[in-house]
Scaffold this active site. Structure first.
Site, PDB file in Angstrom:
ATOM      1  N   ASP A  87     -47.603 -77.092   3.660  1.00 30.95           N
ATOM      2  CA  ASP A  87     -47.597 -75.628   3.674  1.00 30.95           C
ATOM      3  C   ASP A  87     -48.886 -75.077   3.043  1.00 30.95           C
ATOM      4  O   ASP A  87     -49.447 -75.696   2.138  1.00 30.95           O
ATOM      5  CB  ASP A  87     -46.366 -75.112   2.905  1.00 30.95           C
ATOM      6  CG  ASP A  87     -46.041 -73.665   3.237  1.00 30.95           C
ATOM      7  OD1 ASP A  87     -46.653 -73.107   4.171  1.00 30.95           O
ATOM      8  OD2 ASP A  87     -45.176 -73.088   2.553  1.00 30.95           O
ATOM      9  N   HIS A 107     -55.442 -74.992   9.767  1.00 31.05           N
ATOM     10  CA  HIS A 107     -54.598 -75.999  10.430  1.00 31.05           C
ATOM     11  C   HIS A 107     -55.413 -77.251  10.759  1.00 31.05           C
ATOM     12  O   HIS A 107     -54.954 -78.373  10.570  1.00 31.05           O
ATOM     13  CB  HIS A 107     -53.982 -75.425  11.709  1.00 31.05           C
ATOM     14  CG  HIS A 107     -53.024 -74.306  11.451  1.00 31.05           C
ATOM     15  ND1 HIS A 107     -52.044 -74.378  10.485  1.00 31.05           N
ATOM     16  CD2 HIS A 107     -52.882 -73.079  12.026  1.00 31.05           C
ATOM     17  CE1 HIS A 107     -51.353 -73.253  10.474  1.00 31.05           C
ATOM     18  NE2 HIS A 107     -51.850 -72.443  11.398  1.00 31.05           N
ATOM     19  N   LEU A 161     -44.813 -99.128   8.629  1.00 29.63           N
ATOM     20  CA  LEU A 161     -44.368 -97.829   8.077  1.00 29.63           C
ATOM     21  C   LEU A 161     -43.857 -96.998   9.249  1.00 29.63           C
ATOM     22  O   LEU A 161     -44.528 -96.901  10.277  1.00 29.63           O
ATOM     23  CB  LEU A 161     -45.563 -97.105   7.435  1.00 29.63           C
ATOM     24  CG  LEU A 161     -45.392 -95.627   7.108  1.00 29.63           C
ATOM     25  CD1 LEU A 161     -44.665 -95.424   5.787  1.00 29.63           C
ATOM     26  CD2 LEU A 161     -46.741 -94.912   7.037  1.00 29.63           C
TER      27      LEU A 161
HETATM   28  C1  IPE Z   1     -48.438 -74.863   7.279  1.00 28.35           C
HETATM   29  O1  IPE Z   1     -49.303 -73.853   6.853  1.00 28.35           O
HETATM   30  C2  IPE Z   1     -48.698 -75.306   8.700  1.00 28.35           C
HETATM   31  C3  IPE Z   1     -47.673 -74.966   9.694  1.00 28.35           C
HETATM   32  C4  IPE Z   1     -46.493 -74.453   9.433  1.00 28.35           C
HETATM   33  C5  IPE Z   1     -47.980 -75.237  11.084  1.00 28.35           C
HETATM   34  P1  IPE Z   1     -48.943 -72.327   7.117  1.00 28.35           P
HETATM   35  O2  IPE Z   1     -49.417 -71.972   8.478  1.00 28.35           O
HETATM   36  O3  IPE Z   1     -47.482 -72.092   6.865  1.00 28.35           O
HETATM   37  O4  IPE Z   1     -49.838 -71.600   6.059  1.00 28.35           O
HETATM   38  P2  IPE Z   1     -49.432 -70.312   5.166  1.00 28.35           P
HETATM   39  O5  IPE Z   1     -48.109 -70.620   4.537  1.00 28.35           O
HETATM   40  O6  IPE Z   1     -49.366 -69.149   6.096  1.00 28.35           O
HETATM   41  O7  IPE Z   1     -50.533 -70.206   4.172  1.00 28.35           O
HETATM   42 MG    MG Z   2     -46.335 -71.380   5.329  1.00 26.14          MG
END
Ligand code: IPE
Ligand code: MG
Length: 240
Positions: free
Chosen positions: A22, A39, A132
């Site tokens: 996250d 991402h 794994l």
């Molecule tokens: C996690 O990062 C990645 C996915 C859920 C694909 P976020 O996209 O949730 O990033 P924030 O929480 O908005 O910072």
């Molecule tokens: Mg998030």
């Protein structure tokens, strides 16, 4: 011994580690970059963590990369993520060697043909690997998984291959996407959010939870070691 290493004589290694990646978006925003770059940056710590967990002797590693609720994001972000997952599975296929057994867990509904094909090729290429088990939870929802398991059981009952008297915890586990795998020992979640977000609800009944305020793209070796040490501290207090 190097700093912040795990002494395997002293520490017990969790059999199943599950990670909620996250904070990619916030990581990017902090740097003045578009969310999509967060991402992309987030794929690197996934690759590093896979290698580290394999070397530590973790049996199962599960990453939550896209929840069934994540379809609510903008079309642009969803499209970018889906493209990234296609690349990610293709790259994984070249990197798993003879060690990592890759599996997709989650619903196949709404995933593109291209992505499903890439997933299938990677699963096939790694299916005989025994080092794994790497679960990629993509289009995954914990309650949906339980619904799928219930439907599978009902179908077997209707077909006469399962007797309702035989339903117990072990049998239900065998109808989950993670059939045959150990339950989750340790959940890691980054970015300061202290929530489960519908992740592995059945399998996490006894899991220890470790959180960091750092964002997922900054996750590294030290976080992993700290999480494993914390798991030991609260699981086997006599060690400390
Ligand atoms: C996690 O990062 C990645 C996915 C859920 C694909 P976020 O996209 O949730 O990033 P924030 O929480 O908005 O910072
Ligand atoms: Mg998030």
């Amino acid at each position: 011994m190097l700093k912040n290493q795990i002494d395997k004589e002293k520490y017990s290694i969790p059999r199943h580690i599950a990670v909620v990646c996250d904070g990619n978006g916030r990581w990017a925003r902090k740097k003045g970059l578009p969310r999509t770059l967060g991402h992309r940056a987030g794929t690197k710590p996934i690759e590093n963590t896979i290698k580290e967990c394999f070397e530590l002797g973790v049996e199962v590693l599960t990453f939550y990369v896209f929840s069934s609720e994540n379809w609510n994001r903008s079309n642009e972000e969803v499209a970018f993520l889906m493209k990234l997952f296609v690349e990610f599975f293709a790259k994984l296929r070249n990197e798993v060697g003879e060690n990592i057994n890759v599996r997709h867990i989650g619903s196949k509904n709404n995933l593109s043909k291209e992505l499903l094909n890439e997933i299938k090729k990677t699963e096939k290429a790694s299916e005989n690997n025994s080092g794994l088990v790497l679960n990629i939870a993509l289009n995954y929802g914990g309650r949906l998984e339980i619904v799928d398991a219930m439907q599978g059981m009902m179908q077997d009952i209707n077909e006469g291959t399962l007797n309702a008297d035989k339903i117990d915890e072990a049998l239900i586990s065998n109808y989950m996407y993670t059939a045959g795998l150990p339950d989750v020992d340790l959940i890691i979640r980054t970015s300061g959010e202290k929530r489960i977000s519908n992740f592995l609800l059945w399998q996490s009944a006894e899991a220890r939870l470790w959180f960091t305020n750092d964002f997922w793209p900054d996750f590294n070796h030290n976080h992993l070691i700290d999480a494993i040490k914390y798991y030991n501290k609260i699981t086997i207090p006599s060690l400390h």
